[in-house]
Design an enzyme around this catalytic site. Structure first.
Site, PDB file in Angstrom:
ATOM      1  N   CYS A  88       0.809  -1.231   0.000  1.00 51.47           N
ATOM      2  CA  CYS A  88       0.000   0.000   0.000  1.00 51.47           C
ATOM      3  C   CYS A  88       0.838   1.275   0.000  1.00 51.47           C
ATOM      4  O   CYS A  88       0.296   2.354  -0.221  1.00 51.47           O
ATOM      5  CB  CYS A  88      -0.946   0.018   1.199  1.00 51.47           C
ATOM      6  N   HIS A 326      -9.276   2.863  -2.647  1.00 49.85           N
ATOM      7  CA  HIS A 326      -7.902   2.517  -2.292  1.00 49.85           C
ATOM      8  C   HIS A 326      -7.303   1.552  -3.324  1.00 49.85           C
ATOM      9  O   HIS A 326      -7.287   0.340  -3.112  1.00 49.85           O
ATOM     10  CB  HIS A 326      -7.906   1.889  -0.893  1.00 49.85           C
TER      11      HIS A 326
END
Length: 373
Positions: A88, A326
Protein backbone atom coordinates in the site's frame (compact mmCIF):
# COMPACT_ATOMS: atom_id res chain seq x y z
CA UNK A 1 20.52 18.66 -6.85
CA UNK A 2 17.15 18.95 -5.13
CA UNK A 3 14.06 17.05 -6.38
CA UNK A 4 10.81 18.93 -6.93
CA UNK A 5 7.37 17.54 -7.83
CA UNK A 6 6.36 19.81 -10.70
CA UNK A 7 3.18 18.11 -11.95
CA UNK A 8 0.74 15.55 -10.57
CA UNK A 9 -2.26 13.74 -12.03
CA UNK A 10 -4.48 10.75 -11.33
CA UNK A 11 -7.31 8.80 -12.85
CA UNK A 12 -10.74 8.78 -11.32
CA UNK A 13 -10.84 5.94 -8.81
CA UNK A 14 -13.26 3.14 -9.49
CA UNK A 15 -14.54 0.40 -7.23
CA UNK A 16 -13.20 -2.99 -8.27
CA UNK A 17 -15.52 -4.77 -10.66
CA UNK A 18 -17.28 -1.58 -11.70
CA UNK A 19 -16.08 1.52 -13.59
CA UNK A 20 -12.75 0.12 -14.82
CA UNK A 21 -13.49 -3.57 -14.57
CA UNK A 22 -11.97 -4.37 -17.96
CA UNK A 23 -8.94 -2.05 -17.87
CA UNK A 24 -5.55 -3.49 -17.03
CA UNK A 25 -3.12 -1.52 -14.86
CA UNK A 26 -1.05 -0.27 -17.82
CA UNK A 27 -4.18 1.08 -19.50
CA UNK A 28 -4.94 3.05 -16.33
CA UNK A 29 -1.35 4.28 -15.94
CA UNK A 30 -0.64 5.30 -19.54
CA UNK A 31 -3.02 8.30 -19.81
CA UNK A 32 -1.78 9.61 -16.47
CA UNK A 33 1.88 9.41 -17.54
CA UNK A 34 1.08 11.21 -20.78
CA UNK A 35 -0.88 13.92 -18.97
CA UNK A 36 1.91 14.55 -16.45
CA UNK A 37 4.46 14.98 -19.21
CA UNK A 38 2.12 17.30 -21.12
CA UNK A 39 1.58 19.39 -17.97
CA UNK A 40 5.34 19.82 -17.49
CA UNK A 41 5.84 20.93 -21.06
CA UNK A 42 2.89 23.29 -20.86
CA UNK A 43 4.30 24.81 -17.67
CA UNK A 44 7.58 25.65 -19.36
CA UNK A 45 9.52 22.41 -19.12
CA UNK A 46 10.21 22.41 -22.84
CA UNK A 47 10.99 19.08 -24.47
CA UNK A 48 12.42 17.70 -21.25
CA UNK A 49 13.57 14.10 -21.69
CA UNK A 50 12.10 11.51 -19.35
CA UNK A 51 15.00 9.67 -17.74
CA UNK A 52 12.89 6.94 -16.16
CA UNK A 53 9.41 5.88 -15.11
CA UNK A 54 8.98 4.31 -11.64
CA UNK A 55 5.62 2.79 -10.75
CA UNK A 56 4.36 0.96 -7.69
CA UNK A 57 2.09 -2.02 -8.13
CA UNK A 58 0.99 -4.87 -5.86
CA UNK A 59 -1.15 -7.38 -7.74
CA UNK A 60 -0.47 -6.91 -11.43
CA UNK A 61 0.67 -9.38 -14.07
CA UNK A 62 4.38 -8.64 -13.83
CA UNK A 63 6.33 -7.91 -16.99
CA UNK A 64 7.62 -4.57 -15.64
CA UNK A 65 4.40 -2.57 -15.60
CA UNK A 66 6.29 0.74 -15.61
CA UNK A 67 8.00 -0.04 -18.91
CA UNK A 68 4.79 -1.31 -20.49
CA UNK A 69 2.92 1.80 -19.32
CA UNK A 70 5.65 4.15 -20.57
CA UNK A 71 5.47 2.62 -24.04
CA UNK A 72 1.67 2.72 -23.97
CA UNK A 73 1.87 6.42 -23.05
CA UNK A 74 3.85 7.08 -26.22
CA UNK A 75 7.21 7.59 -24.56
CA UNK A 76 10.22 6.71 -26.68
CA UNK A 77 11.95 3.35 -26.66
CA UNK A 78 14.83 4.95 -24.78
CA UNK A 79 12.72 5.53 -21.66
CA UNK A 80 13.18 2.57 -19.29
CA UNK A 81 10.93 1.61 -16.41
CA UNK A 82 11.08 0.26 -12.87
CA UNK A 83 8.19 -1.43 -11.06
CA UNK A 84 8.33 -1.72 -7.28
CA UNK A 85 6.23 -3.37 -4.59
CA UNK A 86 5.90 -1.93 -1.12
CA UNK A 87 2.25 -2.91 -1.08
CA UNK A 88 0.00 0.00 0.00
CA UNK A 89 3.00 2.32 0.19
CA UNK A 90 4.23 1.53 -3.32
CA UNK A 91 3.15 4.74 -5.03
CA UNK A 92 4.78 6.93 -2.39
CA UNK A 93 7.90 4.75 -2.26
CA UNK A 94 8.21 5.10 -6.05
CA UNK A 95 8.22 8.89 -5.67
CA UNK A 96 10.92 8.65 -3.00
CA UNK A 97 13.04 6.51 -5.34
CA UNK A 98 12.61 9.09 -8.10
CA UNK A 99 13.68 11.81 -5.67
CA UNK A 100 16.75 9.83 -4.69
CA UNK A 101 17.76 9.43 -8.33
CA UNK A 102 17.47 13.17 -8.91
CA UNK A 103 19.30 14.00 -5.66
CA UNK A 104 22.14 11.69 -6.64
CA UNK A 105 22.51 13.30 -10.04
CA UNK A 106 21.62 10.08 -11.83
CA UNK A 107 18.49 11.62 -13.38
CA UNK A 108 17.06 15.06 -14.02
CA UNK A 109 13.45 14.16 -14.75
CA UNK A 110 11.56 11.08 -13.59
CA UNK A 111 7.85 10.30 -13.66
CA UNK A 112 6.82 8.21 -10.66
CA UNK A 113 3.65 6.92 -9.06
CA UNK A 114 1.59 3.78 -9.06
CA UNK A 115 -1.22 1.84 -10.66
CA UNK A 116 -3.54 -0.95 -9.56
CA UNK A 117 -6.25 -2.89 -11.30
CA UNK A 118 -7.75 -5.17 -8.71
CA UNK A 119 -10.42 -5.97 -11.28
CA UNK A 120 -7.99 -7.58 -13.73
CA UNK A 121 -5.21 -8.76 -11.40
CA UNK A 122 -4.34 -12.38 -12.18
CA UNK A 123 -5.19 -15.19 -9.80
CA UNK A 124 -2.08 -16.93 -8.49
CA UNK A 125 -1.83 -20.62 -7.72
CA UNK A 126 1.05 -22.45 -6.14
CA UNK A 127 2.36 -25.24 -8.30
CA UNK A 128 0.38 -28.37 -7.53
CA UNK A 129 -2.35 -26.55 -5.58
CA UNK A 130 -5.99 -26.93 -6.54
CA UNK A 131 -7.08 -23.39 -5.71
CA UNK A 132 -5.55 -19.89 -6.08
CA UNK A 133 -4.24 -18.20 -2.97
CA UNK A 134 -5.68 -14.85 -1.90
CA UNK A 135 -2.39 -13.08 -1.27
CA UNK A 136 1.30 -13.73 -0.87
CA UNK A 137 2.65 -13.80 2.69
CA UNK A 138 3.94 -10.55 4.15
CA UNK A 139 6.15 -12.35 6.68
CA UNK A 140 7.87 -15.76 6.97
CA UNK A 141 6.58 -18.63 9.04
CA UNK A 142 6.73 -17.91 12.75
CA UNK A 143 5.90 -14.20 12.41
CA UNK A 144 2.46 -12.55 12.65
CA UNK A 145 0.85 -12.09 9.24
CA UNK A 146 -2.69 -10.77 9.73
CA UNK A 147 -4.95 -9.66 6.93
CA UNK A 148 -5.48 -5.93 6.91
CA UNK A 149 -9.01 -5.95 8.30
CA UNK A 150 -8.22 -7.95 11.44
CA UNK A 151 -5.02 -5.92 11.80
CA UNK A 152 -7.02 -2.68 11.78
CA UNK A 153 -9.33 -4.18 14.38
CA UNK A 154 -6.36 -5.10 16.58
CA UNK A 155 -4.92 -1.59 16.25
CA UNK A 156 -8.27 -0.01 17.18
CA UNK A 157 -8.41 -2.19 20.26
CA UNK A 158 -4.79 -1.52 21.21
CA UNK A 159 -5.15 2.25 20.84
CA UNK A 160 -8.70 2.62 22.17
CA UNK A 161 -10.32 3.86 18.95
CA UNK A 162 -14.08 3.54 19.32
CA UNK A 163 -16.63 2.50 16.71
CA UNK A 164 -18.34 5.89 17.05
CA UNK A 165 -15.15 7.79 16.16
CA UNK A 166 -14.45 5.49 13.24
CA UNK A 167 -17.92 6.01 11.81
CA UNK A 168 -17.70 9.77 12.35
CA UNK A 169 -14.40 9.88 10.50
CA UNK A 170 -15.80 7.87 7.57
CA UNK A 171 -18.82 10.19 7.34
CA UNK A 172 -16.46 13.16 7.28
CA UNK A 173 -14.24 11.67 4.59
CA UNK A 174 -17.18 11.17 2.24
CA UNK A 175 -18.62 14.61 3.00
CA UNK A 176 -15.30 16.31 2.27
CA UNK A 177 -14.86 14.34 -0.97
CA UNK A 178 -18.34 15.31 -2.15
CA UNK A 179 -17.40 18.97 -1.61
CA UNK A 180 -13.94 18.59 -3.16
CA UNK A 181 -12.92 19.93 -6.56
CA UNK A 182 -10.72 17.34 -8.26
CA UNK A 183 -11.12 18.50 -11.85
CA UNK A 184 -7.54 19.77 -12.28
CA UNK A 185 -5.95 16.58 -10.98
CA UNK A 186 -8.10 13.98 -12.72
CA UNK A 187 -7.35 12.55 -16.16
CA UNK A 188 -10.55 11.20 -17.69
CA UNK A 189 -10.47 7.53 -18.63
CA UNK A 190 -13.01 6.77 -21.31
CA UNK A 191 -16.21 8.53 -20.30
CA UNK A 192 -15.37 8.48 -16.59
CA UNK A 193 -14.09 11.83 -15.28
CA UNK A 194 -15.03 11.60 -11.59
CA UNK A 195 -14.51 9.23 -8.69
CA UNK A 196 -17.08 6.49 -8.45
CA UNK A 197 -17.49 5.98 -4.70
CA UNK A 198 -18.08 9.19 -2.65
CA UNK A 199 -21.62 9.41 -1.33
CA UNK A 200 -23.63 10.76 1.58
CA UNK A 201 -23.21 8.56 4.65
CA UNK A 202 -25.60 8.73 7.57
CA UNK A 203 -24.73 7.99 11.17
CA UNK A 204 -27.75 5.72 11.67
CA UNK A 205 -26.98 3.68 8.58
CA UNK A 206 -23.35 3.17 9.54
CA UNK A 207 -24.29 2.24 13.09
CA UNK A 208 -26.40 -0.66 11.78
CA UNK A 209 -23.55 -2.28 9.88
CA UNK A 210 -22.09 -5.42 11.46
CA UNK A 211 -18.41 -5.89 12.18
CA UNK A 212 -16.68 -6.94 8.98
CA UNK A 213 -13.68 -8.90 10.22
CA UNK A 214 -13.92 -9.82 13.91
CA UNK A 215 -17.17 -10.78 15.68
CA UNK A 216 -18.25 -7.94 17.91
CA UNK A 217 -15.56 -5.69 16.49
CA UNK A 218 -15.61 -2.04 15.46
CA UNK A 219 -14.27 -2.13 11.89
CA UNK A 220 -17.07 -2.37 9.32
CA UNK A 221 -17.55 -2.07 5.59
CA UNK A 222 -18.66 1.51 6.20
CA UNK A 223 -15.49 2.68 7.92
CA UNK A 224 -13.09 0.73 5.69
CA UNK A 225 -11.80 1.62 2.24
CA UNK A 226 -12.98 -0.43 -0.74
CA UNK A 227 -10.85 -2.48 -3.10
CA UNK A 228 -10.33 -0.18 -6.06
CA UNK A 229 -8.80 0.49 -9.47
CA UNK A 230 -6.81 3.58 -10.40
CA UNK A 231 -3.47 5.21 -11.15
CA UNK A 232 -1.58 8.34 -10.18
CA UNK A 233 1.77 9.83 -11.12
CA UNK A 234 3.93 12.88 -10.50
CA UNK A 235 6.85 14.47 -12.32
CA UNK A 236 9.99 14.72 -10.19
CA UNK A 237 12.53 17.14 -11.62
CA UNK A 238 15.78 18.81 -10.64
CA UNK A 239 14.89 22.21 -9.17
CA UNK A 240 17.13 23.82 -11.79
CA UNK A 241 14.31 23.25 -14.26
CA UNK A 242 12.82 26.30 -12.54
CA UNK A 243 9.20 25.20 -12.28
CA UNK A 244 7.05 25.78 -9.18
CA UNK A 245 6.15 22.71 -7.19
CA UNK A 246 6.76 20.69 -4.05
CA UNK A 247 10.39 20.15 -3.10
CA UNK A 248 10.99 16.77 -1.50
CA UNK A 249 12.54 17.73 1.83
CA UNK A 250 12.84 14.28 3.39
CA UNK A 251 11.47 10.77 3.02
CA UNK A 252 11.45 7.68 5.15
CA UNK A 253 10.51 4.01 5.00
CA UNK A 254 10.49 2.16 8.33
CA UNK A 255 9.49 -1.21 9.71
CA UNK A 256 7.13 -1.87 12.62
CA UNK A 257 5.45 -4.82 14.31
CA UNK A 258 3.82 -6.86 11.50
CA UNK A 259 0.97 -7.68 13.86
CA UNK A 260 0.00 -3.98 13.87
CA UNK A 261 0.99 -2.78 10.38
CA UNK A 262 -1.31 0.24 10.59
CA UNK A 263 1.08 1.78 13.11
CA UNK A 264 3.80 2.27 10.47
CA UNK A 265 3.11 5.95 9.69
CA UNK A 266 3.86 6.95 13.29
CA UNK A 267 7.59 6.09 13.29
CA UNK A 268 7.88 7.05 9.61
CA UNK A 269 6.49 10.55 10.19
CA UNK A 270 8.57 11.04 13.31
CA UNK A 271 11.73 10.08 11.43
CA UNK A 272 10.94 12.37 8.50
CA UNK A 273 10.30 15.34 10.78
CA UNK A 274 13.48 14.64 12.72
CA UNK A 275 15.55 14.45 9.55
CA UNK A 276 14.03 17.68 8.27
CA UNK A 277 14.42 19.50 11.59
CA UNK A 278 10.70 20.29 11.51
CA UNK A 279 7.75 19.90 13.85
CA UNK A 280 4.31 18.66 12.92
CA UNK A 281 2.83 21.98 14.01
CA UNK A 282 4.63 23.61 11.07
CA UNK A 283 2.94 21.32 8.53
CA UNK A 284 -0.03 22.94 6.81
CA UNK A 285 -1.44 19.90 4.98
CA UNK A 286 -1.39 16.22 5.89
CA UNK A 287 -2.47 13.43 3.55
CA UNK A 288 -2.65 9.88 4.90
CA UNK A 289 -3.82 6.84 2.99
CA UNK A 290 -7.16 6.10 4.64
CA UNK A 291 -7.16 2.32 4.49
CA UNK A 292 -9.34 2.15 7.63
CA UNK A 293 -10.76 4.88 9.84
CA UNK A 294 -9.41 2.93 12.82
CA UNK A 295 -5.89 3.10 11.45
CA UNK A 296 -6.07 6.80 10.60
CA UNK A 297 -7.35 7.70 14.06
CA UNK A 298 -4.79 5.54 15.85
CA UNK A 299 -2.01 7.25 13.91
CA UNK A 300 -3.34 10.80 14.24
CA UNK A 301 -3.97 10.30 17.96
CA UNK A 302 -0.35 9.25 18.43
CA UNK A 303 0.93 12.19 16.38
CA UNK A 304 -1.22 14.72 18.24
CA UNK A 305 -3.60 15.51 15.39
CA UNK A 306 -7.37 15.91 15.72
CA UNK A 307 -8.95 15.12 12.32
CA UNK A 308 -12.45 15.16 13.81
CA UNK A 309 -11.98 18.60 15.31
CA UNK A 310 -9.28 21.25 15.10
CA UNK A 311 -7.38 19.51 12.27
CA UNK A 312 -10.38 18.58 10.15
CA UNK A 313 -9.30 20.86 7.30
CA UNK A 314 -5.63 19.98 7.74
CA UNK A 315 -5.85 16.18 7.54
CA UNK A 316 -7.20 14.86 4.22
CA UNK A 317 -9.04 18.12 3.61
CA UNK A 318 -10.93 16.74 0.60
CA UNK A 319 -11.45 13.22 1.91
CA UNK A 320 -9.27 10.20 1.32
CA UNK A 321 -9.31 6.53 0.44
CA UNK A 322 -12.37 5.83 2.60
CA UNK A 323 -14.38 7.98 0.22
CA UNK A 324 -12.36 7.92 -3.00
CA UNK A 325 -11.19 4.30 -2.91
CA UNK A 326 -7.90 2.52 -2.29
CA UNK A 327 -6.11 1.23 -5.42
CA UNK A 328 -3.27 -0.31 -3.41
CA UNK A 329 -0.21 0.35 -5.55
CA UNK A 330 -1.42 3.81 -6.56
CA UNK A 331 -2.73 5.21 -3.27
CA UNK A 332 0.64 6.53 -2.06
CA UNK A 333 0.91 8.57 -5.25
CA UNK A 334 -2.71 9.70 -4.97
CA UNK A 335 -1.96 11.40 -1.65
CA UNK A 336 1.02 13.25 -3.16
CA UNK A 337 -1.17 14.31 -6.07
CA UNK A 338 -3.67 15.62 -3.53
CA UNK A 339 -0.90 17.55 -1.72
CA UNK A 340 0.29 19.08 -4.97
CA UNK A 341 -3.13 20.42 -5.88
CA UNK A 342 -4.00 21.45 -2.32
CA UNK A 343 -0.83 23.50 -2.03
CA UNK A 344 0.76 24.38 -5.37
CA UNK A 345 -2.53 24.41 -7.24
CA UNK A 346 -4.09 26.66 -4.62
CA UNK A 347 -1.17 29.09 -4.60
CA UNK A 348 0.15 28.34 -1.12
CA UNK A 349 3.10 30.57 -0.14
CA UNK A 350 6.64 29.36 -0.64
CA UNK A 351 7.89 27.43 2.34
CA UNK A 352 4.49 25.88 3.13
CA UNK A 353 4.97 22.28 4.27
CA UNK A 354 2.93 19.22 3.32
CA UNK A 355 3.16 15.66 4.59
CA UNK A 356 2.17 12.38 2.92
CA UNK A 357 2.17 8.99 4.63
CA UNK A 358 0.89 5.43 4.31
CA UNK A 359 0.77 2.25 6.33
CA UNK A 360 1.88 -0.97 4.65
CA UNK A 361 0.95 -4.62 5.07
CA UNK A 362 3.65 -6.66 6.75
CA UNK A 363 4.57 -3.84 9.10
CA UNK A 364 5.98 -0.85 7.20
CA UNK A 365 5.42 2.89 7.22
CA UNK A 366 6.25 5.35 4.43
CA UNK A 367 6.30 9.13 4.78
CA UNK A 368 7.51 12.16 2.86
CA UNK A 369 7.74 15.85 3.73
CA UNK A 370 7.39 18.44 0.97
CA UNK A 371 7.85 22.21 0.76
CA UNK A 372 6.25 24.62 -1.69
CA UNK A 373 8.90 26.28 -3.91
Amino acid sequence: MRPVVVAARRTPIGTAGHAFKSLTADRLAAPVLAAVLADVRKAGGGQQDVDDVVLGNCMGPGGNLARVSALAAGFGHEVPGLTIDRQCGSGLAAILLAGQAVSAGEAEFVIAGGAESASTAPLRTSRGAAEPYERAPFTPDGHPDPDMGPAAEALARARGVSRERQDAYAIGSHAKALDGDFAKEIVAVGERDSDERPRVLRERSLARLPAAFVPGGTVTAGNSSPISDGAAAVAVADERLGLPGLRLVAGSVVGCDPELPGWGPVPAVRRVLRRAGAELGQVAAVEIVEAFAAQVLAVTDALGLDPLGADRTRVCADGGALALGHPWGASGAVVVTRLFHRLVGAGAPRGTLGLATAAVGGGLGVAALFEVV
